[in-house]
Scaffold this motif. Structure first.
Motif, PDB file in Angstrom:
ATOM      1  N   LYS A 191       0.751  -1.222  -0.003  1.00  0.00           N
ATOM      2  CA  LYS A 191      -0.061   0.034  -0.016  1.00  0.00           C
ATOM      3  C   LYS A 191       0.932   1.258  -0.028  1.00  0.00           C
ATOM      4  O   LYS A 191       0.470   2.406  -0.722  1.00  0.00           O
ATOM      5  CB  LYS A 191      -0.895   0.099   1.143  1.00  0.00           C
ATOM      6  CG  LYS A 191      -2.176  -1.105   1.051  1.00  0.00           C
ATOM      7  CD  LYS A 191      -2.935  -1.391   2.231  1.00  0.00           C
ATOM      8  CE  LYS A 191      -3.979  -0.010   2.614  1.00  0.00           C
ATOM      9  NZ  LYS A 191      -4.712  -0.377   3.591  1.00  0.00           N
ATOM     10  N   ALA A 192       2.111   1.172   0.492  1.00  0.00           N
ATOM     11  CA  ALA A 192       2.801   2.173   0.670  1.00  0.00           C
ATOM     12  C   ALA A 192       3.589   2.801  -0.797  1.00  0.00           C
ATOM     13  O   ALA A 192       4.073   3.702  -0.809  1.00  0.00           O
ATOM     14  CB  ALA A 192       3.885   2.137   1.557  1.00  0.00           C
ATOM     15  N   ILE A 193       3.639   1.506  -1.672  1.00  0.00           N
ATOM     16  CA  ILE A 193       4.002   1.807  -2.900  1.00  0.00           C
ATOM     17  C   ILE A 193       3.341   2.507  -3.919  1.00  0.00           C
ATOM     18  O   ILE A 193       3.794   3.296  -4.513  1.00  0.00           O
ATOM     19  CB  ILE A 193       4.894   0.315  -3.357  1.00  0.00           C
ATOM     20  CG1 ILE A 193       5.668  -0.312  -2.504  1.00  0.00           C
ATOM     21  CG2 ILE A 193       5.397   0.459  -5.035  1.00  0.00           C
ATOM     22  CD1 ILE A 193       6.095  -1.900  -2.966  1.00  0.00           C
ATOM     23  N   PHE A 194       2.158   2.011  -3.862  1.00  0.00           N
ATOM     24  CA  PHE A 194       1.022   2.791  -4.719  1.00  0.00           C
ATOM     25  C   PHE A 194       0.164   3.663  -4.372  1.00  0.00           C
ATOM     26  O   PHE A 194      -0.387   3.562  -3.242  1.00  0.00           O
ATOM     27  CB  PHE A 194       0.195   1.530  -5.432  1.00  0.00           C
ATOM     28  CG  PHE A 194       1.328   0.465  -6.140  1.00  0.00           C
ATOM     29  CD1 PHE A 194       1.638   0.742  -7.300  1.00  0.00           C
ATOM     30  CD2 PHE A 194       1.477  -0.674  -5.676  1.00  0.00           C
ATOM     31  CE1 PHE A 194       2.406  -0.133  -7.919  1.00  0.00           C
ATOM     32  CE2 PHE A 194       2.349  -1.699  -6.018  1.00  0.00           C
ATOM     33  CZ  PHE A 194       2.868  -1.285  -7.367  1.00  0.00           C
ATOM     34  N   PRO A 195       0.088   4.746  -4.876  1.00  0.00           N
ATOM     35  CA  PRO A 195      -1.031   5.857  -4.392  1.00  0.00           C
ATOM     36  C   PRO A 195      -2.206   5.527  -4.476  1.00  0.00           C
ATOM     37  O   PRO A 195      -2.954   5.633  -3.353  1.00  0.00           O
ATOM     38  CB  PRO A 195      -0.805   6.984  -5.499  1.00  0.00           C
ATOM     39  CG  PRO A 195       0.258   6.579  -6.449  1.00  0.00           C
ATOM     40  CD  PRO A 195       0.665   5.265  -6.038  1.00  0.00           C
ATOM     41  N   VAL A 234      -4.506  -2.886  -6.586  1.00  0.00           N
ATOM     42  CA  VAL A 234      -3.653  -1.661  -6.937  1.00  0.00           C
ATOM     43  C   VAL A 234      -4.231  -1.424  -8.199  1.00  0.00           C
ATOM     44  O   VAL A 234      -4.417  -2.082  -9.037  1.00  0.00           O
ATOM     45  CB  VAL A 234      -2.308  -1.918  -7.277  1.00  0.00           C
ATOM     46  CG1 VAL A 234      -1.724  -0.799  -7.945  1.00  0.00           C
ATOM     47  CG2 VAL A 234      -1.593  -2.751  -6.048  1.00  0.00           C
ATOM     48  N   LEU A 235      -4.751   0.177  -8.132  1.00  0.00           N
ATOM     49  CA  LEU A 235      -5.193   0.872  -9.297  1.00  0.00           C
ATOM     50  C   LEU A 235      -4.070   1.627  -9.932  1.00  0.00           C
ATOM     51  O   LEU A 235      -3.517   2.305  -9.270  1.00  0.00           O
ATOM     52  CB  LEU A 235      -6.401   1.733  -8.767  1.00  0.00           C
ATOM     53  CG  LEU A 235      -7.693   1.105  -8.408  1.00  0.00           C
ATOM     54  CD1 LEU A 235      -7.735   0.554  -6.945  1.00  0.00           C
ATOM     55  CD2 LEU A 235      -8.536   2.016  -8.625  1.00  0.00           C
ATOM     56  N   LYS A 236      -4.052   1.153 -11.175  1.00  0.00           N
ATOM     57  CA  LYS A 236      -2.884   1.933 -12.138  1.00  0.00           C
ATOM     58  C   LYS A 236      -3.171   2.018 -13.304  1.00  0.00           C
ATOM     59  O   LYS A 236      -3.714   0.888 -14.105  1.00  0.00           O
ATOM     60  CB  LYS A 236      -1.513   1.254 -11.878  1.00  0.00           C
ATOM     61  CG  LYS A 236      -0.401   2.024 -12.470  1.00  0.00           C
ATOM     62  CD  LYS A 236       1.077   1.609 -12.160  1.00  0.00           C
ATOM     63  CE  LYS A 236       1.808   2.405 -12.744  1.00  0.00           C
ATOM     64  NZ  LYS A 236       3.266   2.793 -11.964  1.00  0.00           N
ATOM     65  N   ASN A 237      -3.440   3.238 -13.989  1.00  0.00           N
ATOM     66  CA  ASN A 237      -3.606   3.424 -15.593  1.00  0.00           C
ATOM     67  C   ASN A 237      -5.056   2.733 -15.868  1.00  0.00           C
ATOM     68  O   ASN A 237      -5.418   2.145 -16.844  1.00  0.00           O
ATOM     69  CB  ASN A 237      -2.632   2.830 -16.372  1.00  0.00           C
ATOM     70  CG  ASN A 237      -1.383   3.281 -16.203  1.00  0.00           C
ATOM     71  OD1 ASN A 237      -1.088   4.629 -15.765  1.00  0.00           O
ATOM     72  ND2 ASN A 237      -0.065   2.453 -16.439  1.00  0.00           N
ATOM     73  N   THR A 290      -7.085  -2.795 -12.547  1.00  0.00           N
ATOM     74  CA  THR A 290      -6.775  -3.181 -11.336  1.00  0.00           C
ATOM     75  C   THR A 290      -5.982  -4.330 -11.496  1.00  0.00           C
ATOM     76  O   THR A 290      -6.053  -5.042 -12.379  1.00  0.00           O
ATOM     77  CB  THR A 290      -8.223  -3.288 -10.525  1.00  0.00           C
ATOM     78  OG1 THR A 290      -8.682  -4.266 -11.672  1.00  0.00           O
ATOM     79  CG2 THR A 290      -9.173  -2.144 -10.649  1.00  0.00           C
ATOM     80  N   TYR A 291      -5.198  -4.493 -10.331  1.00  0.00           N
ATOM     81  CA  TYR A 291      -4.300  -5.537 -10.181  1.00  0.00           C
ATOM     82  C   TYR A 291      -4.468  -6.204  -8.736  1.00  0.00           C
ATOM     83  O   TYR A 291      -4.290  -5.320  -8.027  1.00  0.00           O
ATOM     84  CB  TYR A 291      -2.754  -5.301 -10.734  1.00  0.00           C
ATOM     85  CG  TYR A 291      -2.679  -4.608 -12.035  1.00  0.00           C
ATOM     86  CD1 TYR A 291      -2.575  -5.458 -13.369  1.00  0.00           C
ATOM     87  CD2 TYR A 291      -2.989  -3.137 -12.247  1.00  0.00           C
ATOM     88  CE1 TYR A 291      -2.471  -4.930 -14.484  1.00  0.00           C
ATOM     89  CE2 TYR A 291      -2.898  -2.732 -13.423  1.00  0.00           C
ATOM     90  CZ  TYR A 291      -2.671  -3.435 -14.601  1.00  0.00           C
ATOM     91  OH  TYR A 291      -2.500  -2.904 -15.981  1.00  0.00           O
ATOM     92  N   GLU A 292      -4.474  -7.384  -8.678  1.00  0.00           N
ATOM     93  CA  GLU A 292      -4.425  -8.081  -7.467  1.00  0.00           C
ATOM     94  C   GLU A 292      -3.028  -8.445  -6.998  1.00  0.00           C
ATOM     95  O   GLU A 292      -2.385  -9.370  -7.741  1.00  0.00           O
ATOM     96  CB  GLU A 292      -5.356  -9.444  -7.373  1.00  0.00           C
ATOM     97  CG  GLU A 292      -6.664  -8.914  -7.462  1.00  0.00           C
ATOM     98  CD  GLU A 292      -7.887 -10.110  -6.750  1.00  0.00           C
ATOM     99  OE1 GLU A 292      -7.421 -11.050  -6.697  1.00  0.00           O
ATOM    100  OE2 GLU A 292      -8.801  -9.691  -6.643  1.00  0.00           O
ATOM    101  N   VAL A 293      -2.722  -7.834  -6.040  1.00  0.00           N
ATOM    102  CA  VAL A 293      -1.011  -7.968  -5.694  1.00  0.00           C
ATOM    103  C   VAL A 293      -1.225  -8.850  -4.124  1.00  0.00           C
ATOM    104  O   VAL A 293      -2.053  -8.307  -3.241  1.00  0.00           O
ATOM    105  CB  VAL A 293      -0.575  -6.957  -5.442  1.00  0.00           C
ATOM    106  CG1 VAL A 293       0.937  -7.175  -4.729  1.00  0.00           C
ATOM    107  CG2 VAL A 293      -0.391  -6.102  -6.693  1.00  0.00           C
TER     108      VAL A 293
END
Ligand code: ATP
Ligand code: MG
Length: 405
Positions: free
Chosen positions: A56-60, A74-77, A80-83
């Protein structure tokens, strides 16, 4: 070797970001297996040595979707991606969920707790496959084999037995003999597992291209005895497993799968509710299967007609036509198309008169007659006996003896 799928390339920045922050991250599980098999990838799972708070600290932008199990979305561009953090599962006491999930920093520990060797593969961002349990070899040989001791693995989570037969069907593989033996011995543990979880695997089993092999194993191992409504149907299940059409087609949807299964079990329309409720199917699914089973039964005896099409609906009847080919009957898709194009109405709501029109026209009180009259109008329109126009309908009603007020 990285699979061509854009799902991998899109997810690469996620892995890179995690690695830049000083942790390990890999593609894991089904996506690596399917990439090596050159199959289409549905979704990619990413596993990491970073703990959830660290992810959580890595991705806004992140969402806690299953943080107690270590999964952060993780939401990016706009994707969504499950990490999921590497984890081990310890002290299973009830043959289902682990009592405790422990986050670890070791990929090996994470892969060790996975069900089958072909599912215990990881892949780096460069496409290098990490294979601690000889999963690549088993993939080549088409083998479903438990990671470690099958008995222990099924004691930890009895659903894995069901997953095993589903992968046999889905991947059209065979089952390793030790793994099979363990299912034969421990099949009754399935009783501990929630029907919802069994259903997910059962449907995938029914939709797989190796359905016959999967179902035979399902019956032979007696897992079927611990599934709702199937005890006593051994012969029918084996017979069902052999149903195929000339193209050896897979069943295309859950609706088709349930319908053909119920047909093969000799279930009648009024038994559908109880059977599918015990499998925890949705109300909508139950409703649709009822219609499809009825239509399939009719279609095995007579040609397709307007009324059957109208009453079943195009979408359902199209699946029913496909199912006929599994019963050595001919699907009449061109006739279906033609009838559908010609159908005067597709829904009750399109009838050109309403109940209010009839009340006014006959100057009568509402009662049973009203519904009956509307039903008769509906059938007459569908059969082309009257045009769907207000005047035509009302005069048809008054000149014939159609209304019993
Ligand atoms: P599919 O293509 O059908 O989604 P999958 O392999 O991705 O197949 P999932 O149920 O999505 O299957 O699970 C993802 C991964 O998680 C699996 O590949 C496996 O490594 C692991 N896994 C899932 N369920 C279990 C289980 N009950 N026990 C052990 N490992 C499991
Ligand atoms: Mg999956």
């Amino acid at each position: 070797m990285i699979n061509e799928s854009p799902l991998f390339s899109k997810a690469l920045p996620i892995i890179e970001d995690i690695k830049k922050a000083g942790y390990e991250a890999y593609f894991v599980g089904g996506c690596v297996r399917d990439a090596l098999l050159n199959k289409e990838i549905n979704d990619v799972d990413i596993a990491t040595s970073a703990f959830p708070a660290e992810v959580k600290a890595i991705f806004p932008k992140t969402i806690d979707v299953g943080i107690e199990h270590g999964t952060v979305m993780v939401l990016k561009n706009d994707e969504t991606y499950e990490v999921t953090t590497f984890r081990t599962e310890s002290t299973y006491q009830d043959f289902r969920r682990p009592d405790q999930v422990v986050f670890v920093r070791s990929l090996n520990e994470d892969l060790k707790r996975r069900d089958f060797t072909v599912n215990a593969l990881a892949m780096t961002q460069d496409g290098e496959v990490i294979d601690f349990f000889d999963g690549v070899n088993d993939l080549k040989n088409g083998l479903i084999k438990a990671v470690g001791s099958p008995e222990e693995r099924f004691f930890e989570d009895a659903l894995r037995m069901m997953r095993g037969v589903r992968f046999v069907s889905q991947l059209n593989f065979i089952m390793d003999s030790e793994t099979k033996k363990a299912i034969h011995i421990h099949h009754a543990l399935l009783e501990k597992i929630a029907v919802e979880r069994i259903q997910v695997e059962f449907i995938k089993l029914l939709l797989g291209e190796g359905r016959q092999k999967g179902l035979n194993l399902f019956v032979e191992s007696e897992l079927y005895l611990y599934c709702p409504g199937l005890a006593g149907y051994q012969k029918e299940l084996v017979c069902f497993s052999t149903l195929r059409n000339s193209q050896n087609h897979k069943l295309m949807s859950s609706l088709s799968a349930w319908t053909l299964l119920l047909f093969a079990l000799g279930k009648k329309e009024d038994e559908v509710n109880l059977f599918l409720r015990s499998w925890k199917c949705s109300k909508r699914m139950i409703q649709q299967v009822k219609i499809a089973l009825k239509a399939l039964t009719i279609r095995t005896k007579q040609p397709l007609d307007d009324l059957l099409l109208y009453q079943s609906g195009y979408e359902i009847i199209r699946e029913v036509e496909e199912l006929l080919t599994f019963l050595n009957k001919t699907a009449d898709l061109s006739r279906l198309q033609k009838l559908n194009n010609q159908l005067p109405i597709k829904d009750k709501k399109e009838i050109a008169v309403t109940g209010f029109d009839l009340l006014a026209y006959f100057d009568a009180k509402p009662g049973k007659w009203l519904g009956e009259a509307l039903d008769k109008i509906e059938v007459a329109i569908v059969l082309g006996e009257i045009n769907n126009e207000k005047e035509a309908i009302l005069s048809w009603l008054s000149t014939t003896d159609k209304v019993n007020i």
